[in-house]
Every structure is written in structure tokens, then in C-alpha cells.
Design a protein around this motif. Structure first.
Motif, short mmCIF file in Angstrom:
data_model
loop_
_atom_site.label_atom_id
_atom_site.label_comp_id
_atom_site.label_asym_id
_atom_site.label_seq_id
_atom_site.Cartn_x
_atom_site.Cartn_y
_atom_site.Cartn_z
N LYS A 1 2.70 37.80 -4.66
CA LYS A 1 3.45 37.38 -3.51
C LYS A 1 4.95 37.40 -3.84
O LYS A 1 5.73 37.22 -2.76
N VAL A 2 5.47 37.37 -5.11
CA VAL A 2 6.74 37.25 -5.23
C VAL A 2 7.60 38.13 -4.62
O VAL A 2 8.74 37.60 -4.26
N PRO A 3 7.43 39.47 -4.38
CA PRO A 3 8.36 40.14 -3.84
C PRO A 3 8.49 39.98 -2.29
O PRO A 3 9.58 40.07 -1.53
N ARG A 4 7.51 39.43 -1.66
CA ARG A 4 7.44 38.80 -0.32
C ARG A 4 8.43 37.42 -0.25
O ARG A 4 9.18 37.37 0.84
N VAL A 5 8.42 36.62 -1.35
CA VAL A 5 8.98 35.53 -1.20
C VAL A 5 10.50 36.12 -1.21
O VAL A 5 11.41 35.48 -0.63
N ASP A 6 10.92 36.98 -2.22
CA ASP A 6 12.26 37.67 -2.10
C ASP A 6 12.77 38.28 -0.80
O ASP A 6 13.97 37.90 -0.47
N ALA A 7 11.99 38.79 -0.35
CA ALA A 7 12.18 39.20 1.30
C ALA A 7 12.53 38.15 1.90
O ALA A 7 13.12 38.24 2.79
N ALA A 8 11.72 37.07 1.98
CA ALA A 8 11.93 35.83 2.83
C ALA A 8 13.33 35.37 2.55
O ALA A 8 13.81 34.57 3.70
N GLY A 9 13.86 35.65 1.62
CA GLY A 9 15.21 35.09 1.42
C GLY A 9 16.20 35.64 2.66
O GLY A 9 17.12 35.06 2.83
N LEU A 10 15.72 36.89 2.75
CA LEU A 10 16.72 37.64 3.81
C LEU A 10 16.08 37.64 5.21
O LEU A 10 16.76 37.33 6.09
N LEU A 11 14.95 37.66 5.30
CA LEU A 11 14.19 37.50 6.68
C LEU A 11 13.77 36.29 7.37
O LEU A 11 13.28 36.32 8.45
N GLY A 12 13.42 35.49 6.30
CA GLY A 12 13.00 34.04 6.72
C GLY A 12 11.45 33.84 5.97
O GLY A 12 10.81 34.61 5.96
N PRO A 13 10.94 32.71 6.22
CA PRO A 13 9.89 32.32 5.67
C PRO A 13 8.48 32.98 6.06
O PRO A 13 7.43 32.91 5.53
N SER A 14 8.48 33.28 7.30
CA SER A 14 7.28 33.78 7.95
C SER A 14 6.96 35.22 7.34
O SER A 14 5.74 35.44 7.62
N VAL A 15 7.78 35.91 6.66
CA VAL A 15 7.41 37.12 6.25
C VAL A 15 6.38 36.88 4.90
O VAL A 15 5.99 37.73 4.21
N ILE A 16 6.58 35.70 4.50
CA ILE A 16 5.85 35.35 2.93
C ILE A 16 4.28 35.46 3.26
O ILE A 16 3.70 36.15 2.19
N LYS A 17 3.63 35.60 4.33
CA LYS A 17 2.26 35.57 4.60
C LYS A 17 2.08 37.02 5.00
O LYS A 17 0.77 37.39 5.18
N SER A 18 3.02 37.88 5.44
CA SER A 18 2.76 39.20 5.66
C SER A 18 2.03 40.01 4.74
O SER A 18 1.98 39.75 3.60
N THR A 19 1.41 40.99 5.32
CA THR A 19 0.45 41.73 4.41
C THR A 19 0.93 43.19 4.35
O THR A 19 0.31 44.19 3.61
N GLY A 20 2.11 43.47 5.02
CA GLY A 20 2.54 44.78 5.05
C GLY A 20 3.43 45.02 3.88
O GLY A 20 3.85 44.24 3.13
N ILE A 21 2.97 46.59 3.47
CA ILE A 21 3.61 46.84 2.10
C ILE A 21 5.35 47.06 2.35
O ILE A 21 5.78 47.09 1.31
N GLY A 22 5.69 47.37 3.51
CA GLY A 22 7.20 47.33 3.54
C GLY A 22 7.91 46.05 3.15
O GLY A 22 9.12 46.03 2.67
N ILE A 23 7.49 44.89 3.47
CA ILE A 23 7.77 43.76 3.12
C ILE A 23 7.88 43.61 1.39
O ILE A 23 9.24 43.02 0.88
N TRP A 24 6.82 43.95 1.01
CA TRP A 24 6.82 43.98 -0.31
C TRP A 24 7.75 44.82 -1.18
O TRP A 24 8.51 44.52 -2.03
N ILE A 25 8.30 46.10 -0.59
CA ILE A 25 8.89 46.86 -1.16
C ILE A 25 10.49 46.52 -0.79
O ILE A 25 11.24 46.57 -1.88
N LEU A 26 10.73 45.72 0.14
CA LEU A 26 12.04 45.13 0.47
C LEU A 26 12.16 44.01 -0.64
O LEU A 26 13.39 43.97 -0.95
N GLY A 27 11.36 43.32 -0.70
CA GLY A 27 11.55 42.21 -1.68
C GLY A 27 11.95 42.80 -3.06
O GLY A 27 12.58 42.19 -3.99
N PHE A 28 11.06 43.61 -3.22
CA PHE A 28 11.28 44.39 -4.65
C PHE A 28 12.44 45.02 -4.84
O PHE A 28 13.39 44.86 -5.94
N ALA A 29 12.93 45.78 -3.86
CA ALA A 29 14.46 46.34 -3.91
C ALA A 29 15.45 45.39 -3.94
O ALA A 29 16.43 45.45 -4.79
#
Length: 156
Positions: free
Chosen positions: A41-69
């Protein structure tokens, strides 16, 4: 005048290789460590820093890729800052082990005490001693040292 421009552009491009290599190594090692200790879930937590905590529980690959980037954007930015600072502070290249390790501490403290409280989920702790020590040691060895080494190895 054109000689000055060409010399400046040569000096600037001579930092591109250590920035790219140092940022890639530091980002990869730090992400592997984070994934190993905290899970996928780490990349989703990284993305949550930009998009908000609601994306941490998302299952979409796009959020994961955004966090990774975003993670690698930060790693390349840290490498760029260190390499650019070395132009004014040559000892950063000469004493890359000590300076790189202290830089790793600075990166960690900046992320945890400045960036994370200002991000979309406003993380302000609670901090534990073991978590802080682990973060400091990881960033010294896996972030600061590779960035300093890459400048020493490929910086001109």
C-alpha cells in the motif's frame, strides 16, 4: 559570451548523470525498503499525500502508479539538490560518505517534519523512537549515501 553559455551548459549537463543515477538508486532502495516493511500500500499512501487519505483504500492501479511516480520525483529532486549544492560546496563530493549520510538525515527530517505535515493528509505523528531511528538509518544508508556516491563517481 557564447563561451560562457557553453561552459555553463557543459557544467549543468555534467550533473545530469549523477542526478539520474543517484536518484534512481536512492528511490529504488528506499521504495524496496518501504515495500518490505510496510507492504504494497506504500505507493497509495504516497499518492494520498497529494490527493487525500481517501485514495489509500483504492484498488486502482492508477493511484499506485501515481504514488510510485511521486516517490521517484522526490528521490530525483533530492539528488538534484545535493548535486547542485556541490557546485557551491565542493566538500559534498570530496567527503561523500559523511556528507551523503548527513544529507540522508536531512532528507528524512524534511519529509517527516515539513512535507508530511503539509501534505493532503497532514500527518503529524505520533512518532516513535524506533520509527524515527529506523527512518534516519534507512535514509542515511539507502538515500543519502547513494546520492553522494553517484556524485563522486559520475560528477565532473
Amino acid at each position: 559570451m557564447s563561451a560562457t553559455v557553453s561552459i555553463a551548459s557543459v557544467r549543468a549537463t555534467s550533473l545530469l548523470k549523477p542526478i539520474l543515477i543517484g536518484g534512481a538508486i536512492a528511490g529504488t532502495l528506499d521504495e524496496i525498503c518501504a515495500l518490505a516493511t510496510m507492504g504494497w500500500k506504500v505507493p497509495r499512501v504516497d499518492a494520498a499525500g497529494l490527493l487525500g487519505p481517501s485514495v489509500i483504500k483504492s484498488t486502482g492501479i492508477g493511484i499506485w502508479i501515481l504514488g510510485f511516480a511521486l516517490h521517484f520525483f522526490i528521490a530525483f529532486s533530492a539528488a538534484a539538490i545535493y548535486c547542485l549544492a556541490s557546485r557551491m560546496l565542493p566538500f559534498l563530493k570530496e567527503h561523500f560518505v559523511v556528507c551523503g549520510m548527513f544529507y540522508g538525515i536531512a532528507v528524512f527530517l524534511t519529509m517527516y517534519l515539513v512535507v508530511m505535515p503539509l501534505c493532503a493528509f497532514h500527518y503529524k505523528g505520533p512518532y516513535t523512537l524506533s520509527g524515527l531511528l529506523q527512518g534516519i538509518i534507512v535514509h542515511m544508508v539507502l538515500v543519502g549515501l547513494p546520492i553522494g556516491w553517484s556524485l563522486k563517481r559520475w560528477g565532473e
